[in-house]
Design an enzyme around this catalytic site. Structure first.
Site, PDB file in Angstrom:
ATOM      1  N   ASN A 136       0.830  -1.203   0.000  1.00  0.00           N
ATOM      2  CA  ASN A 136       0.000   0.000   0.000  1.00  0.00           C
ATOM      3  C   ASN A 136       0.867   1.257   0.000  1.00  0.00           C
ATOM      4  OD1 ASN A 136      -1.952   1.929   0.251  1.00  0.00           O
ATOM      5  ND2 ASN A 136      -3.055   0.921   1.902  1.00  0.00           N
ATOM      6  N   ASN A 145      -4.945   4.579  -5.897  1.00  0.00           N
ATOM      7  CA  ASN A 145      -5.617   4.831  -4.625  1.00  0.00           C
ATOM      8  C   ASN A 145      -6.384   6.147  -4.714  1.00  0.00           C
ATOM      9  OD1 ASN A 145      -6.256   4.879  -1.762  1.00  0.00           O
ATOM     10  ND2 ASN A 145      -4.433   3.638  -1.421  1.00  0.00           N
ATOM     11  N   GLY A 195     -14.818  -0.856  -4.049  1.00  0.00           N
ATOM     12  CA  GLY A 195     -14.672  -0.521  -2.643  1.00  0.00           C
ATOM     13  C   GLY A 195     -15.812   0.263  -2.029  1.00  0.00           C
ATOM     14  N   CYS A 203      -2.049   4.898   0.179  1.00  0.00           N
ATOM     15  CA  CYS A 203      -2.951   5.406   1.206  1.00  0.00           C
ATOM     16  C   CYS A 203      -2.666   6.872   1.526  1.00  0.00           C
ATOM     17  CB  CYS A 203      -2.834   4.568   2.474  1.00  0.00           C
ATOM     18  SG  CYS A 203      -3.981   5.063   3.769  1.00  0.00           S
ATOM     19  N   GLY A 213     -13.101   4.789  -8.670  1.00  0.00           N
ATOM     20  CA  GLY A 213     -14.049   5.292  -9.639  1.00  0.00           C
ATOM     21  C   GLY A 213     -15.112   4.291 -10.051  1.00  0.00           C
ATOM     22  N   GLY A 219     -14.495   8.511  -5.729  1.00  0.00           N
ATOM     23  CA  GLY A 219     -15.842   8.404  -6.278  1.00  0.00           C
ATOM     24  C   GLY A 219     -15.756   8.257  -7.786  1.00  0.00           C
ATOM     25  N   LYS A 252       0.380  -0.618  -4.926  1.00  0.00           N
ATOM     26  CA  LYS A 252      -0.741   0.315  -5.053  1.00  0.00           C
ATOM     27  C   LYS A 252      -0.204   1.731  -5.140  1.00  0.00           C
ATOM     28  CE  LYS A 252      -5.461   0.857  -3.447  1.00  0.00           C
ATOM     29  NZ  LYS A 252      -6.484   0.374  -2.487  1.00  0.00           N
TER      30      LYS A 252
END
Length: 438
Positions: free
Chosen positions: A144, A214, A286, A147, A265, A238, A187
């Site tokens: 990750n 991310n 997610g 983040c 997205g 979003g 990521k």
């Protein structure tokens, strides 16, 4: 019936719909629900030894906003904005060991995969967490580096802070790849301008794939109170972010050719299709599941299958990367395509009661003439604005013939004018900055 299975980094997924590393995978019970709902895979919420990042999740805050930046009340539509403050798994990574083994077996028995996610305090922590994930039998791990929250935690270095530094990202990735045999996915963070550079660095280090991307770091304001939502900056994503995410999927796919998991997205199956057509092999779902529940997952999978059947796609490979392959490489290539112009279908046009196309044409092409929309062909540059705004689908684009073409009114790039070899990072090495400013 379309075949939804896909081979990703040597692992066969029954479908490309994978649950992202978020709150839905912070609980063994919910992970089982995801398996039962048909997920191709689940990425566990990031395992860590950073105590503050685990504690942050226990103090999570969310603001789910509509297109007016107001809290959504009731039905969640495609235009939602997911603004939140959260951290990594609220349970220590060693405490997860018995659950990882049990859940991995449960996933395998149902044709699914449990995928690890790591976020360490030190380079050795990254290695230790990833080794633990591999020892529990999980077939893949995601690092990750995307983040957005660690950058806002005092004294914490991780997440997007690593993902913004190609050298650091490369070193951590290399150490992990040397320590484990399972495929390593990195990521990426969009909070930078060097996404491709970081992707190239982790590819050199041995990463099998990257996740693009991310969420962003945002700042949302409640104008009624004059205060920032959630107290200040937080992660934001979003469907509005999809074209931004797809940009990096497209570039990484076409320029680096490495496997990609798409993220940031996704609302329904149509978004899954876009990511696959751009070059993502699997796609992470997610925030929409947090808002609509795991019960929404089968609808996404069923929608994907129905789309493929109705559009003649027999398998995932037939959709994979097709949009990226059809994309121009630069505007010079675009300008070498035939000139287009708009034509109005007067039989379906509602003029004079509707004048939207005229109002949105800024090239003096469309005008009102005896109750109809008139057109100055020599003014039309083929921008397609009128076709996009017409509510009656009464305007369509047509190739301009040689007889119709007025060369003086159409911009072209002549052969030999654009010479790529003279450019590096977008600047002509033969032009001084002072001349550019002039």
């Amino acid at each position: 019936m379309a075949d939804l299975s896909v081979d990703f980094c040597g692992i066969k997924f029954k479908n490309p719909v994978v649950i992202a590393s978020i709150e839905t995978t912070n609980s063994p019970e919910v992970i089982r629900e995801c398996v039962d709902a048909g997920a191709g895979g689940m990425i566990i919420k990031t395992l860590t030894d950073i105590e503050d990042m685990a504690r942050l999740t226990q103090n999570s805050k969310y603001a789910i906003l509509n297109e007016k930046s107001e809290p959504i009340r009731g039905k969640v539509n495609r235009n939602f904005v997911f603004y939140s403050r959260s951290g990594y798994s609220s349970t220590g990574y060693r405490e997860w060991v018995p659950y990882l083994k049990e859940l991995n077996k449960y996933a395998e028995d149902h044709g699914s995969h449990l995928i690890g996610s790591a976020g360490g305090k030190t380079v050795q922590s990254w290695v230790d967490i990833c080794r633990t994930i591999e020892d529990c039998g999980l077939p893949m791990v995601e690092l990750n580096f995307g983040c957005p929250h660690p950058a806002m935690m005092p004294g914490v270095h991780g997440g997007s802070m690593i993902g913004q530094e190609p050298d650091v990202a490369e070193e951590v990735t290399r150490r992990v790849c040397e320590a484990v045999k399972i495929p390593v996915v990195v990521k990426l963070t969009p909070d930078q301008s060097r996404v491709l550079e970081v992707a190239r660095a982790v590819q050199r280090a041995g990463a099998a794939a990257v996740t693009a991307t991310n969420r962003y770091t945002g700042f949302s304001i409640d104008i009624e109170t004059g205060s920032p939502r959630l107290g200040g900056p937080a992660g934001i994503g979003g469907v509005w972010a999809k074209p931004l995410s797809l940009r990096w999927v497209h570039r990484i796919h076409t320029e680096l050719g490495m496997p990609i998991t798409g993220s940031n997205g996704i609302y329904d199956h149509r978004d899954i299709v876009e990511f696959i057509m751009a070059g993502a092999g699997i796609v992470q779902v997610g925030s929409v599941l947090m808002l609509k529940g795991i019960k929404f997952l089968p609808k996404i999978i069923a929608g994907l299958e129905e789309f493929m059947d109705s559009h003649g796609y027999d398998d995932m490979e037939s959709m994979f990367g097709i949009a990226s392959r059809r994309s121009v490489k630069d505007y010079g290539e675009q300008f070498r395509k035939p000139r287009m112009h708009s034509e109005v279908n007067h039989a379906t046009c509602k003029n004079p009661s509707c004048t939207i196309c005229i109002q949105t044409c800024f090239y003096d092409t469309l005008w009102q003439s005896d109750g109809q929309v008139g057109s100055h062909l020599d003014h039309c540059i083929g921008c397609e604005m009128c076709t996009q705004t017409c509510p009656f689908d009464s305007i369509h684009m047509h190739v301009t013939s040689d007889e119709q073409r007025l060369s003086g009114d159409f911009f072209t790039i002549s052969e030999g004018v654009f010479e790529p070899e003279k450019f590096e990072n977008g600047f002509d090495r033969g032009i001084s900055l002072s001349r550019v400013k002039d």
